[in-house]
Design a protein around this motif. Structure first.
Motif, PDB file in Angstrom:
ATOM      1  N   ALA A   1     -22.142 -32.788   5.778  1.00 49.42           N
ATOM      2  CA  ALA A   1     -22.447 -32.935   4.479  1.00 49.42           C
ATOM      3  C   ALA A   1     -20.920 -32.705   3.550  1.00 49.42           C
ATOM      4  O   ALA A   1     -20.705 -33.140   2.713  1.00 49.42           O
ATOM      5  CB  ALA A   1     -23.312 -31.916   3.927  1.00 49.42           C
ATOM      6  N   ILE A   2     -20.117 -31.549   4.262  1.00 49.09           N
ATOM      7  CA  ILE A   2     -18.985 -31.259   3.597  1.00 49.09           C
ATOM      8  C   ILE A   2     -17.894 -32.234   3.685  1.00 49.09           C
ATOM      9  O   ILE A   2     -17.245 -32.944   2.876  1.00 49.09           O
ATOM     10  CB  ILE A   2     -18.533 -29.941   4.056  1.00 49.09           C
ATOM     11  N   TYR A   3     -18.147 -32.876   4.805  1.00 46.56           N
ATOM     12  CA  TYR A   3     -17.188 -33.928   5.210  1.00 46.56           C
ATOM     13  C   TYR A   3     -17.272 -35.296   4.543  1.00 46.56           C
ATOM     14  O   TYR A   3     -16.296 -35.794   3.778  1.00 46.56           O
ATOM     15  CB  TYR A   3     -17.220 -34.163   6.663  1.00 46.56           C
ATOM     16  N   ILE A   4     -18.510 -35.489   4.273  1.00 47.69           N
ATOM     17  CA  ILE A   4     -18.884 -36.555   3.586  1.00 47.69           C
ATOM     18  C   ILE A   4     -18.549 -36.600   1.836  1.00 47.69           C
ATOM     19  O   ILE A   4     -17.970 -37.441   1.185  1.00 47.69           O
ATOM     20  CB  ILE A   4     -20.551 -36.944   3.417  1.00 47.69           C
TER      21      ILE A   4
ATOM     22  N   ARG B   1     -18.560 -28.424  -7.418  1.00 48.98           N
ATOM     23  CA  ARG B   1     -19.436 -29.668  -7.208  1.00 48.98           C
ATOM     24  C   ARG B   1     -19.842 -29.706  -5.789  1.00 48.98           C
ATOM     25  O   ARG B   1     -20.789 -30.026  -5.459  1.00 48.98           O
ATOM     26  CB  ARG B   1     -18.753 -30.915  -7.790  1.00 48.98           C
ATOM     27  N   LEU B   2     -19.013 -29.352  -4.947  1.00 50.39           N
ATOM     28  CA  LEU B   2     -19.372 -29.384  -3.431  1.00 50.39           C
ATOM     29  C   LEU B   2     -20.589 -28.141  -3.245  1.00 50.39           C
ATOM     30  O   LEU B   2     -21.593 -28.705  -2.593  1.00 50.39           O
ATOM     31  CB  LEU B   2     -18.183 -28.751  -2.600  1.00 50.39           C
TER      32      LEU B   2
ATOM     33  N   ALA C   1     -24.992 -41.815   2.704  1.00 45.61           N
ATOM     34  CA  ALA C   1     -24.014 -41.526   4.068  1.00 45.61           C
ATOM     35  C   ALA C   1     -24.514 -40.298   4.941  1.00 45.61           C
ATOM     36  O   ALA C   1     -24.735 -40.390   5.929  1.00 45.61           O
ATOM     37  CB  ALA C   1     -22.591 -41.268   3.372  1.00 45.61           C
ATOM     38  N   LEU C   2     -25.113 -39.358   3.863  1.00 42.79           N
ATOM     39  CA  LEU C   2     -25.488 -38.114   4.538  1.00 42.79           C
ATOM     40  C   LEU C   2     -27.011 -38.519   5.498  1.00 42.79           C
ATOM     41  O   LEU C   2     -27.119 -38.062   6.703  1.00 42.79           O
ATOM     42  CB  LEU C   2     -25.997 -37.187   3.285  1.00 42.79           C
ATOM     43  N   PHE C   3     -27.654 -39.399   4.816  1.00 41.24           N
ATOM     44  CA  PHE C   3     -29.095 -39.569   5.402  1.00 41.24           C
ATOM     45  C   PHE C   3     -28.607 -40.531   6.648  1.00 41.24           C
ATOM     46  O   PHE C   3     -29.367 -40.102   7.805  1.00 41.24           O
ATOM     47  CB  PHE C   3     -29.855 -40.700   4.471  1.00 41.24           C
ATOM     48  N   SER C   4     -27.908 -41.422   6.905  1.00 40.19           N
ATOM     49  CA  SER C   4     -27.596 -42.364   8.019  1.00 40.19           C
ATOM     50  C   SER C   4     -27.097 -41.372   8.976  1.00 40.19           C
ATOM     51  O   SER C   4     -27.297 -41.453  10.277  1.00 40.19           O
ATOM     52  CB  SER C   4     -26.849 -43.524   7.921  1.00 40.19           C
ATOM     53  N   ALA C   5     -26.096 -40.501   8.769  1.00 36.61           N
ATOM     54  CA  ALA C   5     -25.383 -39.589   9.598  1.00 36.61           C
ATOM     55  C   ALA C   5     -26.583 -38.554   9.979  1.00 36.61           C
ATOM     56  O   ALA C   5     -26.279 -38.467  11.342  1.00 36.61           O
ATOM     57  CB  ALA C   5     -24.161 -38.783   8.902  1.00 36.61           C
TER      58      ALA C   5
ATOM     59  N   ARG D   1     -16.043 -31.359  17.723  1.00 31.74           N
ATOM     60  CA  ARG D   1     -16.774 -31.375  16.565  1.00 31.74           C
ATOM     61  C   ARG D   1     -16.570 -32.578  15.512  1.00 31.74           C
ATOM     62  O   ARG D   1     -17.244 -33.182  15.161  1.00 31.74           O
ATOM     63  CB  ARG D   1     -16.572 -29.907  15.872  1.00 31.74           C
ATOM     64  N   LEU D   2     -15.128 -32.695  15.529  1.00 32.35           N
ATOM     65  CA  LEU D   2     -14.731 -33.876  14.469  1.00 32.35           C
ATOM     66  C   LEU D   2     -15.168 -35.126  15.059  1.00 32.35           C
ATOM     67  O   LEU D   2     -15.712 -36.097  14.331  1.00 32.35           O
ATOM     68  CB  LEU D   2     -13.412 -33.802  14.217  1.00 32.35           C
TER      69      LEU D   2
END
Lengths: 318, 278
Positions: free
Chosen positions: A20-23, A68-69, A290-294, B111-112
């Protein structure tokens, strides 16, 4: 056993949070926000800076990224993804039907492709290095080498143009009942099924070949158990279990395939929605998709690992 | 080495694969010499059928289709080769470093990798291409990052096995530096693995590049490109189907060729390329 399950589940949860953070960060580093895209350069240059700043403030685009994160993560945990910046529509509403439609497509593909791949994989392994095996293996390589958009286009040429059995593009609308959509999409389903069978057959064939060459199978043969029993009851489970991880990984590849096929056939799913949202910089919608498919891939990976834990006693020691 | 070549030659499929790849590479290299017309210039009426002057007719704008077909693989091939090369080299080194250091560095890398493998490739590219522009360097960079993840996994796994070998332990006891152990002891031992990875990643990069072009997110017009040409051909799918079939055949035979060759060569080297081709 319980410890292993908890550890594995915890790891997946951690991966999800990190994802989630990455996206969020990935969508954050993109130059340009919703305002830059929805207003033309001329409009922005003519607008007094004060008014532009005021608009950005009202839309919440000027707040610091970490704020916002935090909001995004808290929202994601409650499945609340806010509203789009420009149209103020609820993101969940935008994504709901495309999500259902994509799941429908993917589900249908798996229901068709999985049993067929099992049959082909087993058949090839039982005839290892003989004509049937060569045929299946060569077919599988060709099946995953030909791009989805080529398969789809060729199917359209054959079954919609030359021999008009099916519609070339899907005319059903986003909120149509599931069966209406599926009835309109046989060529889209066929396209992904071909690629999926190729991929899954390959994985299962390797697993079966390995399982059939083990000592325990040789021992079973010597005790005079019929070959079909050995193959179906003893070798097949031993082949499927280690293949589960590779199959879960395939989910990510299949999502990519789905996106392309949805666009080729104008299927009203998440893939179409994604491309639309990206071009309009509807960041919230992109993040949700993105979050959903991941998440699907992470959850399937977890499911595969847990199934291996449950089915293969050897993995429980450690 | 001799037995490896013998084993490669014995399988007709591998030969077919190598020949297909060689054919496409030669065509791509020689395209400027072979192309009968300038692929960018309007030379006739749009959608002329094939005849003696224009062997494959003209496209929707009136450009010579054969010339565009010949030139249509070049950019995709270059992009895929570059992405495959970066992915296998950088990915190989990162994987080996993770295997060498283990601990925190390994945890972070793993992890990445796991996270990146969970994000569908097309989503990743769509995001970055729309953000940073649809240019060749951006495409190559994004695709190599995506394809790198699988390479890191494979080379890390192999590196962990190698770290237990006597000669690696000896090198470390001799007090050789990390860089020296990784580059001189580990890397040469996974060279064949990386070569196969390079070919595999190049073929899947090629699939991704052409899919992106087809979707209008990759190579942009007026550059001749197979994916783009198939997309443009959809306009006249009923009347001029060869405008789709010819580029479709080109991109498919090239990827099939690479994968036939990869299959045979990795088999001959005793590597398991069958698993994890994602």
């Amino acid at each position: 056993m319980i410890g292993a399950i908890l550890r594995r589940t915890g790891l997946s949860l951690l991966t999800l949070v990190l994802l989630a953070i990455y996206i969020f960060l990935a969508t954050e580093v993109l130059p340009g926000d919703a305002l830059d895209v929805s207003l033309s350069a001329d409009e922005i240059s003519q607008m007094p800076p004060a008014q532009l700043a005021k608009m950005k403030h009202e839309l919440g685009l000027d707040r610091p990224a970490y704020e916002r994160l935090g909001e995004f993560l808290l929202g994601a945990a409650r499945l609340d993804f806010g509203r789009t910046v420009m149209t103020k529509a609820r993101v969940v509403d935008i994504v709901a039907y495309p999500l259902r439609n994509s799941l429908l497509l993917a589900g249908t593909v798996i229901v068709i492709a999985f049993p067929l791949s099992l049959m082909l994989g087993v058949a090839a392994a039982c005839r290892y290095r003989r004509p049937v095996d060569t045929l299946v293996s060569v077919g599988a390589i060709i099946g995953y080498s030909v791009p989805e958009f080529v398969t789809g286009t060729v199917l359209v040429m054959l079954f919609a143009v030359a021999w008009p059995l099916f519609p070339a593009t899907i005319t059903a609308s986003t909120s149509d009942p599931a069966l209406v959509l599926l009835a309109a999409a046989p060529l889209a389903v066929a396209t992904i099924v071909i690629g999926s069978i190729a991929y899954l057959t390959r994985i299962l064939r390797v697993g079966m070949v390995e399982a059939l060459s083990t000592d325990f199978v040789e021992r079973l043969r010597l005790t005079g158990i019929p070959e079909w029993r050995i193959v179906l009851l003893h070798a097949l489970p031993a082949a499927v279990i280690p293949s589960l991880t590779a199959m879960a990984l395939y989910a990510a590849a299949m999502v990519s395939g789905l996106v392309v096929v949805e666009l080729v056939f104008a299927y009203p799913g998440l893939g179409q929605e994604l491309v639309r949202a990206v071009t309009r910089r509807e960041v919230h919608v992109v993040q949700v998709i993105a979050l959903f498919s991941a998440s699907v891939v992470v959850v399937l990976n977890l499911a595969a690992d847990l199934m291996i834990l449950a089915l293969d006693p050897r993995t429980r020691r450690r | 080495m001799k037995t490896v070549i013998q084993r490669i030659v014995r399988r007709p499929l591998t030969i077919v694969g190598i020949l297909l790849v060689a054919f496409h590479l030669t065509m791509a290299l020689a395209a400027p010499l072979l192309a009968p017309y300038d692929p960018f210039i309007l030379i006739g009426a749009p959608l002329e059928p094939p005849d003696a002057t224009y062997w494959l007719g003209t496209d929707a704008l009136g450009r010579d289709f054969l010339s565009r077909l010949l030139m249509g693989g070049r950019i995709s091939i270059v992009a895929a080769l570059a992405a495959g090369l970066i992915a296998s080299l950088v990915g190989g080194l990162i994987g080996l470093a993770a295997a060498y250091y283990r601990g925190l560095f390994d945890d972070i890398v793993s992890r990445l990798v796991e996270m990146n493998l969970a994000i569908p490739a097309i989503l990743f590219v769509t995001l970055f291409v729309t953000g940073f522009g649809q240019t060749l360097p951006v495409l190559i960079l994004v695709i190599s990052v995506i394809k790198m993840m699988g390479v890191i996994r494979t080379s890390r796994a192999q590196g962990i096995v190698l770290m237990e070998m006597g000669y690696v332990k000896a090198a470390r006891l001799r007090g050789e530096t990390a860089a020296s152990v990784i580059l001189r002891e580990l890397l040469p031992n996974i060279a064949d693995l990386l070569a196969v990875e390079f070919a595999m990643r190049t073929s899947s990069a090629l699939l991704l590049v052409s899919a992106l072009s087809f979707l209008g997110l990759g190579i942009s017009p007026p550059t001749p490109d197979w994916g783009l040409m198939i997309h443009d051909g959809l306009q006249s799918i009923r009347s001029e189907p060869w405008l789709i079939l010819a580029p479709a055949l080109c991109v498919s035979t090239l990827v099939v060729g690479i994968n036939f060759a990869v299959e045979g060569i990795s088999d001959a080297l005793g590597l398991e390329a069958a698993r994890g081709a994602a």
